[in-house]
Enzyme design. Structure first.
Site, PDB file in Angstrom:
ATOM      1  N   GLU A  54      -2.177   5.497  -1.876  1.00  0.00           N
ATOM      2  CA  GLU A  54      -1.371   4.810  -3.164  1.00  0.00           C
ATOM      3  C   GLU A  54      -2.602   4.851  -4.162  1.00  0.00           C
ATOM      4  O   GLU A  54      -3.702   4.475  -4.114  1.00  0.00           O
ATOM      5  CB  GLU A  54      -0.722   3.576  -2.980  1.00  0.00           C
ATOM      6  CG  GLU A  54      -0.100   3.099  -4.300  1.00  0.00           C
ATOM      7  CD  GLU A  54       0.970   2.100  -3.792  1.00  0.00           C
ATOM      8  OE1 GLU A  54       2.370   2.409  -3.275  1.00  0.00           O
ATOM      9  OE2 GLU A  54       0.754   0.970  -3.909  1.00  0.00           O
ATOM     10  N   LYS A  56      -2.956   2.652  -7.415  1.00  0.00           N
ATOM     11  CA  LYS A  56      -2.709   1.299  -7.777  1.00  0.00           C
ATOM     12  C   LYS A  56      -3.649   0.550  -8.609  1.00  0.00           C
ATOM     13  O   LYS A  56      -4.719   0.086  -7.894  1.00  0.00           O
ATOM     14  CB  LYS A  56      -2.298   0.566  -6.621  1.00  0.00           C
ATOM     15  CG  LYS A  56      -1.696  -0.992  -6.431  1.00  0.00           C
ATOM     16  CD  LYS A  56      -1.401  -1.352  -4.963  1.00  0.00           C
ATOM     17  CE  LYS A  56      -0.631  -2.776  -5.133  1.00  0.00           C
ATOM     18  NZ  LYS A  56      -0.438  -3.181  -3.814  1.00  0.00           N
ATOM     19  N   LYS A 116       6.565   5.798  -6.871  1.00  0.00           N
ATOM     20  CA  LYS A 116       6.740   4.356  -6.451  1.00  0.00           C
ATOM     21  C   LYS A 116       7.214   3.803  -7.532  1.00  0.00           C
ATOM     22  O   LYS A 116       6.427   3.348  -8.636  1.00  0.00           O
ATOM     23  CB  LYS A 116       5.274   3.738  -6.151  1.00  0.00           C
ATOM     24  CG  LYS A 116       5.429   2.632  -5.273  1.00  0.00           C
ATOM     25  CD  LYS A 116       5.690   3.161  -3.898  1.00  0.00           C
ATOM     26  CE  LYS A 116       5.796   1.929  -2.628  1.00  0.00           C
ATOM     27  NZ  LYS A 116       5.116   0.760  -2.926  1.00  0.00           N
ATOM     28  N   GLU A 165      12.982   1.223   1.540  1.00  0.00           N
ATOM     29  CA  GLU A 165      12.192   0.219   2.058  1.00  0.00           C
ATOM     30  C   GLU A 165      12.944  -1.021   2.395  1.00  0.00           C
ATOM     31  O   GLU A 165      13.807  -1.549   1.671  1.00  0.00           O
ATOM     32  CB  GLU A 165      11.308  -0.099   0.989  1.00  0.00           C
ATOM     33  CG  GLU A 165      10.286  -1.336   1.187  1.00  0.00           C
ATOM     34  CD  GLU A 165       9.590  -1.502   0.000  1.00  0.00           C
ATOM     35  OE1 GLU A 165       8.487  -0.552  -0.286  1.00  0.00           O
ATOM     36  OE2 GLU A 165       9.554  -2.735  -0.698  1.00  0.00           O
ATOM     37  N   ASN A 186       8.187  -3.030   4.550  1.00  0.00           N
ATOM     38  CA  ASN A 186       7.238  -3.511   3.838  1.00  0.00           C
ATOM     39  C   ASN A 186       6.812  -4.839   4.593  1.00  0.00           C
ATOM     40  O   ASN A 186       7.450  -5.798   4.670  1.00  0.00           O
ATOM     41  CB  ASN A 186       7.508  -3.906   2.559  1.00  0.00           C
ATOM     42  CG  ASN A 186       6.565  -4.064   1.441  1.00  0.00           C
ATOM     43  OD1 ASN A 186       5.459  -4.270   1.934  1.00  0.00           O
ATOM     44  ND2 ASN A 186       6.910  -3.567   0.041  1.00  0.00           N
ATOM     45  N   GLU A 216       4.263  -0.150   5.329  1.00  0.00           N
ATOM     46  CA  GLU A 216       3.716  -0.269   4.203  1.00  0.00           C
ATOM     47  C   GLU A 216       3.135  -1.701   4.007  1.00  0.00           C
ATOM     48  O   GLU A 216       3.614  -2.749   4.297  1.00  0.00           O
ATOM     49  CB  GLU A 216       4.899  -0.135   2.953  1.00  0.00           C
ATOM     50  CG  GLU A 216       5.745   0.893   3.133  1.00  0.00           C
ATOM     51  CD  GLU A 216       6.879   0.901   2.420  1.00  0.00           C
ATOM     52  OE1 GLU A 216       7.806   1.619   2.481  1.00  0.00           O
ATOM     53  OE2 GLU A 216       7.120   0.036   1.728  1.00  0.00           O
ATOM     54  N   SER A 217       2.066  -1.663   3.201  1.00  0.00           N
ATOM     55  CA  SER A 217       1.413  -2.654   2.636  1.00  0.00           C
ATOM     56  C   SER A 217       0.535  -3.532   3.755  1.00  0.00           C
ATOM     57  O   SER A 217       0.943  -3.757   4.769  1.00  0.00           O
ATOM     58  CB  SER A 217       2.213  -3.797   2.109  1.00  0.00           C
ATOM     59  OG  SER A 217       3.117  -3.252   1.136  1.00  0.00           O
TER      60      SER A 217
HETATM   61  O1  LIG Z   1       1.630  -5.093  -4.145  1.00  0.00           O
HETATM   62  C1  LIG Z   1       2.336  -6.185  -4.812  1.00  0.00           C
HETATM   63  O2  LIG Z   1       1.740  -7.329  -5.078  1.00  0.00           O
HETATM   64  C2  LIG Z   1       3.793  -5.969  -4.952  1.00  0.00           C
HETATM   65  C3  LIG Z   1       4.373  -7.189  -5.661  1.00  0.00           C
HETATM   66  C4  LIG Z   1       5.871  -6.992  -5.939  1.00  0.00           C
HETATM   67  C5  LIG Z   1       6.511  -5.761  -5.536  1.00  0.00           C
HETATM   68  C6  LIG Z   1       5.772  -4.683  -4.841  1.00  0.00           C
HETATM   69  C7  LIG Z   1       4.441  -4.778  -4.718  1.00  0.00           C
HETATM   70  N1  LIG Z   1       3.709  -3.734  -4.164  1.00  0.00           N
HETATM   71  C8  LIG Z   1       4.377  -2.370  -3.945  1.00  0.00           C
HETATM   72  C9  LIG Z   1       3.889  -1.870  -2.688  1.00  0.00           C
HETATM   73  O3  LIG Z   1       4.807  -1.686  -1.843  1.00  0.00           O
HETATM   74  C10 LIG Z   1       2.473  -1.602  -2.275  1.00  0.00           C
HETATM   75  O4  LIG Z   1       1.873  -1.338  -3.288  1.00  0.00           O
HETATM   76  C11 LIG Z   1       2.022  -0.423  -1.398  1.00  0.00           C
HETATM   77  O5  LIG Z   1       2.923  -0.801  -0.219  1.00  0.00           O
HETATM   78  C12 LIG Z   1       0.808  -0.629  -0.799  1.00  0.00           C
HETATM   79  O6  LIG Z   1       0.470  -1.883  -0.374  1.00  0.00           O
HETATM   80  P1  LIG Z   1      -1.129  -2.326  -0.161  1.00  0.00           P
HETATM   81  O7  LIG Z   1      -1.695  -1.253   0.603  1.00  0.00           O
HETATM   82  O8  LIG Z   1      -1.048  -3.915   0.280  1.00  0.00           O
HETATM   83  O9  LIG Z   1      -1.762  -2.245  -1.520  1.00  0.00           O
END
Ligand SMILES: O=C(O)c1ccccc1NCC(=O)[C@H](O)[C@H](O)COP(=O)(O)O
Length: 260
Positions: A54, A56, A116, A165, A186, A216-217
């Site tokens: 991503e 970001k 996204k 998601e 997520n 995800e995340s």
């Molecule tokens: O990332 C956040 O803080 C967030 C807060 C509110 C809504 C969505 C959010 N993130 C979007 C995502 O789903 C993430 O950017 C994506 O899954 C990647 O996550 P990461 O690897 O933890 O940066």
């Protein structure tokens, strides 16, 4: 009001404004509207790593992650690292992204691109197509079953793939339908920002096999992926872990080297 409600409130105003400035006919005339989409599901099925990387800059949970990288270099770096696809955050207010980021990513790589975004209107799906995306995200917690059906069928009519998601069983049960391609769990609770890989593990058996499963995340090391693969996950969406470094592409490259 939680952060997700706030984002959606702002998004409704933003989309109204965008619709009043750029008519759908103009989006449909974009040269990118005619291009053939690149399938993310096919890349994931044929991959040993399954990484979706991503772009970001910042986020509500972490504030600033990295404002110094440019999306053109990041996209090229991710492509040469061998990722399956790239996720481009286009929300401006909360993530520092833009539609130009999507356009620049499109211009610099041949990866499947995920827009996204917090999609609440079909107009945003037309925008995704016009700016070079291949995949859209639908977030079950902010949409009704009828909206998920309408938006996913509309996306399919434009040859876009759909990643749905979810965060819990209820969201999964209200959303499962044939017009989806991938289901993403997520690990971050978007209301509290708590992150737990257990969410992916717990929901994995409930997701029908017809869909590619994506976690995800909160994924920051190879061992997390090894832990999730036996649960049937073929895709792993990673943002911060790559973007917090000076060279997101190199970071993705060494991650994938350690993984396969
Ligand atoms: O990332 C956040 O803080 C967030 C807060 C509110 C809504 C969505 C959010 N993130 C979007 C995502 O789903 C993430 O950017 C994506 O899954 C990647 O996550 P990461 O690897 O933890 O940066």
């Amino acid at each position: 009001m939680n952060i997700l409600d706030q984002i959606v409130n702002d998004k409704r105003k933003e989309v109204d404004l965008r619709r009043s400035l750029i008519p759908t006919s103009q989006l449909e005339q974009s040269v990118l509207f005619e291009r053939d989409s690149i399938s993310l599901t096919e890349r994931l099925k044929n991959s040993d790593s399954g990484i979706i990387a991503e772009h970001k800059r910042r986020s509500p949970s972490k504030s600033i992650i990295n404002q110094n990288l440019n999306v053109f270099d990041v996209a090229q770096g991710y492509e040469s690292a061998g990722v399956c696809g790239m996720s481009v955050l286009t929300d401006g207010k909360y993530f520092g992204g833009s539609m130009d980021d999507l356009l620049l990513a499109r211009a610099s790589c041949n990866l499947p691109l995920l827009r996204k975004e917090f999609i609440i209107h079909t107009y945003q799906i037309l925008e995704a197509k016009a700016y070079g995306a291949d995949v859209i995200l639908l977030i079950a917690s902010i949409l009704s079953n009828i909206e998920i059906k309408r938006f996913s069928e509309f996306a399919k009519s434009l040859n876009l793939e759909v990643l749905l998601e979810i965060h819990n069983e209820e969201e999964l049960h209200k959303s499962v339908m044939p017009s989806l391609d991938m289901i993403g769990v997520n690990n971050r609770n978007l209301k509290t920002f708590e992150v737990s890989l257990e969410t992916s593990k717990r929901l994995s058996t409930l997701i029908p096999d017809d869909f590619i499963k994506i976690s995800e995340s909160g994924i920051s090391n190879v061992s997390s992926i090894k832990e999730l693969q036996p649960y049937g996950y073929q895709g792993f969406l990673i943002g911060e872990n790559f973007m917090k470094t000076d060279n997101a592409g190199e970071s993705a490259k060494s991650f994938i080297k350690n993984l396969i």
